[in-house]
Design a protein around this motif. Structure first.
Motif, PDB file in Angstrom:
ATOM      1  N   VAL A  10       0.846  -1.191   0.000  1.00  0.00           N
ATOM      2  CA  VAL A  10       0.000   0.000   0.000  1.00  0.00           C
ATOM      3  C   VAL A  10       0.890   1.253   0.000  1.00  0.00           C
ATOM      4  O   VAL A  10       1.443   1.619   1.026  1.00  0.00           O
ATOM      5  N   PRO A  11       1.031   1.907  -1.152  1.00  0.00           N
ATOM      6  CA  PRO A  11       1.789   3.165  -1.194  1.00  0.00           C
ATOM      7  C   PRO A  11       0.918   4.360  -0.820  1.00  0.00           C
ATOM      8  O   PRO A  11      -0.309   4.313  -0.941  1.00  0.00           O
ATOM      9  N   SER A  12       1.548   5.432  -0.381  1.00  0.00           N
ATOM     10  CA  SER A  12       0.818   6.645   0.001  1.00  0.00           C
ATOM     11  C   SER A  12       1.741   7.845  -0.072  1.00  0.00           C
ATOM     12  O   SER A  12       2.904   7.780   0.333  1.00  0.00           O
ATOM     13  N   ALA A  13       1.214   8.940  -0.561  1.00  0.00           N
ATOM     14  CA  ALA A  13       1.990  10.181  -0.611  1.00  0.00           C
ATOM     15  C   ALA A  13       1.936  10.932   0.707  1.00  0.00           C
ATOM     16  O   ALA A  13       2.820  11.741   1.010  1.00  0.00           O
ATOM     17  N   THR A  14       0.903  10.668   1.534  1.00  0.00           N
ATOM     18  CA  THR A  14       0.710  11.417   2.770  1.00  0.00           C
ATOM     19  C   THR A  14       0.911  10.583   4.025  1.00  0.00           C
ATOM     20  O   THR A  14       1.089  11.134   5.107  1.00  0.00           O
ATOM     21  N   GLY A  15       0.866   9.267   3.893  1.00  0.00           N
ATOM     22  CA  GLY A  15       0.949   8.400   5.051  1.00  0.00           C
ATOM     23  C   GLY A  15      -0.412   7.961   5.545  1.00  0.00           C
ATOM     24  O   GLY A  15      -0.535   7.000   6.299  1.00  0.00           O
ATOM     25  N   THR A  16      -1.472   8.660   5.124  1.00  0.00           N
ATOM     26  CA  THR A  16      -2.828   8.316   5.574  1.00  0.00           C
ATOM     27  C   THR A  16      -3.723   7.890   4.410  1.00  0.00           C
ATOM     28  O   THR A  16      -4.461   6.923   4.513  1.00  0.00           O
ATOM     29  N   GLN A  17      -3.675   8.595   3.298  1.00  0.00           N
ATOM     30  CA  GLN A  17      -4.501   8.254   2.140  1.00  0.00           C
ATOM     31  C   GLN A  17      -3.749   7.239   1.283  1.00  0.00           C
ATOM     32  O   GLN A  17      -2.722   7.550   0.688  1.00  0.00           O
ATOM     33  N   ARG A  18      -4.287   6.007   1.230  1.00  0.00           N
ATOM     34  CA  ARG A  18      -3.573   4.908   0.599  1.00  0.00           C
ATOM     35  C   ARG A  18      -4.470   4.160  -0.368  1.00  0.00           C
ATOM     36  O   ARG A  18      -5.682   4.137  -0.198  1.00  0.00           O
ATOM     37  N   ILE A  65      18.967   3.400  -3.007  1.00  0.00           N
ATOM     38  CA  ILE A  65      19.426   3.614  -4.394  1.00  0.00           C
ATOM     39  C   ILE A  65      18.256   3.704  -5.366  1.00  0.00           C
ATOM     40  O   ILE A  65      18.282   3.112  -6.442  1.00  0.00           O
ATOM     41  N   GLY A  66      17.215   4.421  -4.975  1.00  0.00           N
ATOM     42  CA  GLY A  66      16.088   4.660  -5.868  1.00  0.00           C
ATOM     43  C   GLY A  66      15.153   3.485  -6.045  1.00  0.00           C
ATOM     44  O   GLY A  66      14.375   3.456  -7.015  1.00  0.00           O
ATOM     45  N   ARG A  67      15.167   2.520  -5.112  1.00  0.00           N
ATOM     46  CA  ARG A  67      14.346   1.326  -5.273  1.00  0.00           C
ATOM     47  C   ARG A  67      13.775   0.867  -3.933  1.00  0.00           C
ATOM     48  O   ARG A  67      14.469   0.872  -2.916  1.00  0.00           O
ATOM     49  N   PHE A  68      12.491   0.483  -3.958  1.00  0.00           N
ATOM     50  CA  PHE A  68      11.867  -0.180  -2.817  1.00  0.00           C
ATOM     51  C   PHE A  68      12.086  -1.683  -2.950  1.00  0.00           C
ATOM     52  O   PHE A  68      11.994  -2.239  -4.048  1.00  0.00           O
ATOM     53  N   LYS A 116       8.315 -17.709   2.217  1.00  0.00           N
ATOM     54  CA  LYS A 116       8.674 -18.512   1.039  1.00  0.00           C
ATOM     55  C   LYS A 116       9.772 -17.853   0.209  1.00  0.00           C
ATOM     56  O   LYS A 116       9.831 -18.023  -1.020  1.00  0.00           O
ATOM     57  N   GLY A 117      10.629 -17.080   0.860  1.00  0.00           N
ATOM     58  CA  GLY A 117      11.735 -16.442   0.148  1.00  0.00           C
ATOM     59  C   GLY A 117      11.324 -15.340  -0.791  1.00  0.00           C
ATOM     60  O   GLY A 117      12.101 -14.928  -1.660  1.00  0.00           O
ATOM     61  N   THR A 118      10.101 -14.830  -0.615  1.00  0.00           N
ATOM     62  CA  THR A 118       9.592 -13.808  -1.535  1.00  0.00           C
ATOM     63  C   THR A 118      10.353 -12.496  -1.408  1.00  0.00           C
ATOM     64  O   THR A 118      10.512 -11.965  -0.306  1.00  0.00           O
ATOM     65  N   ILE A 119      10.800 -11.978  -2.542  1.00  0.00           N
ATOM     66  CA  ILE A 119      11.394 -10.642  -2.604  1.00  0.00           C
ATOM     67  C   ILE A 119      10.786  -9.915  -3.793  1.00  0.00           C
ATOM     68  O   ILE A 119      10.744 -10.443  -4.907  1.00  0.00           O
ATOM     69  N   MET A 120      10.306  -8.704  -3.549  1.00  0.00           N
ATOM     70  CA  MET A 120       9.724  -7.857  -4.591  1.00  0.00           C
ATOM     71  C   MET A 120      10.520  -6.555  -4.662  1.00  0.00           C
ATOM     72  O   MET A 120      11.079  -6.107  -3.660  1.00  0.00           O
ATOM     73  N   HIS A 121      10.543  -5.944  -5.829  1.00  0.00           N
ATOM     74  CA  HIS A 121      11.227  -4.658  -5.954  1.00  0.00           C
ATOM     75  C   HIS A 121      10.432  -3.721  -6.853  1.00  0.00           C
ATOM     76  O   HIS A 121       9.691  -4.157  -7.743  1.00  0.00           O
ATOM     77  N   SER A 122      10.591  -2.416  -6.624  1.00  0.00           N
ATOM     78  CA  SER A 122       9.848  -1.396  -7.374  1.00  0.00           C
ATOM     79  C   SER A 122      10.605  -0.081  -7.332  1.00  0.00           C
ATOM     80  O   SER A 122      11.192   0.284  -6.308  1.00  0.00           O
ATOM     81  N   VAL A 123      10.579   0.645  -8.437  1.00  0.00           N
ATOM     82  CA  VAL A 123      11.225   1.951  -8.473  1.00  0.00           C
ATOM     83  C   VAL A 123      10.268   3.073  -8.101  1.00  0.00           C
ATOM     84  O   VAL A 123      10.710   4.191  -7.796  1.00  0.00           O
ATOM     85  N   ASP A 124       8.954   2.790  -8.116  1.00  0.00           N
ATOM     86  CA  ASP A 124       7.998   3.855  -7.808  1.00  0.00           C
ATOM     87  C   ASP A 124       7.020   3.506  -6.693  1.00  0.00           C
ATOM     88  O   ASP A 124       6.168   4.325  -6.344  1.00  0.00           O
ATOM     89  N   GLY A 125       7.104   2.291  -6.140  1.00  0.00           N
ATOM     90  CA  GLY A 125       6.192   1.891  -5.075  1.00  0.00           C
ATOM     91  C   GLY A 125       4.827   1.449  -5.570  1.00  0.00           C
ATOM     92  O   GLY A 125       3.983   1.024  -4.779  1.00  0.00           O
ATOM     93  N   VAL A 126       4.606   1.531  -6.874  1.00  0.00           N
ATOM     94  CA  VAL A 126       3.302   1.202  -7.465  1.00  0.00           C
ATOM     95  C   VAL A 126       3.384  -0.078  -8.295  1.00  0.00           C
ATOM     96  O   VAL A 126       2.580  -0.994  -8.134  1.00  0.00           O
TER      97      VAL A 126
END
Length: 202
Positions: A57-65, A83-86, A92-102
């Motif tokens: 759940v990304p949010s620009a304000t911390g409350t509205q998601r 380094i510009g990445r989430f 189960k060893g899950t790893i996800m990555h994103s450059v914009d959080g979306v």
């Protein structure tokens, strides 16, 4: 829980998000999901919370998601930014990555162990989990398993004073040793014969 420089933010069961300026008085908000949110981070511009059922759940304000679709239903335990990445990690060893959080992509972690925590520090991501699992990555996409020297569960990892500290079961604490500081590039100073500084033309 994190502190973004102005306030504390905490996440938890039922998708609740708590905010506090002083750590004593809290206001709680709905995040738009009923999933159990396990961790939250921010990159200076937006916040990203992760939780059960692959919830992100990304949010620009911390409350509205707004909950985003992700290519996993595995629970996510932790999320970090560097380094510009989430980067998010979980069961189960899950790893996800994103450059914009979306928009999120899966990374190959090389393990099926439960990953309890992920952090960025010293120019790299580090993830830790069950059975002594210790993973590192320079970019959040390609991961390498390292020897932790233990088969116990590694619960959390922190970075400070140029070293990683890992907390494990039975009171075990692991330390990476101090990392070398990045080299400082040399400064070039040139003075022409007439005392003036040269002009760089590109």
């Amino acid at each position: 829980m994190i502190h973004d420089g102005d306030r504390f933010l905490a996440v938890g069961k039922g998708g609740k998000v708590g905010l506090s300026a002083d750590g004593e008085a809290w206001a709680f908000h709905d995040s738009g999901t009923t999933a159990w949110l396990k961790h939250i981070t921010h990159d200076g511009a937006q916040y990203v919370a992760v939780g059960t059922r692959g919830t992100i759940v990304p949010s620009a304000t911390g409350t509205q998601r707004t909950e985003r679709e992700t290519p996993t239903t595995s629970g996510l335990e932790s999320v970090a930014f560097g380094i510009g990445r989430f980067v998010a990690a979980g069961i189960k060893g899950t790893i996800m990555h994103s450059v914009d959080g979306v928009r999120w992509l899966k990374a190959k972690s090389g393990t099926k162990e439960w990953l309890n925590d992920v952090i960025f520090g010293g120019g790299m991501f580090v993830a830790v989990g069950t059975n002594g699992t210790l993973l590192t990555s320079a970019d959040g996409k390609a991961w390498v398993r390292r020897s932790s020297g233990t088969e116990g569960t590694l619960g959390s990892v922190a970075f400070g004073d140029q070293r990683f500290i890992i907390a494990a079961r039975a009171g075990l604490i692991l330390e990476s040793g101090r990392l070398a500081a990045p080299p400082v590039p040399p400064m070039l100073s040139v003075t022409l014969a007439n005392g003036s500084q040269p002009r760089l033309i590109i």
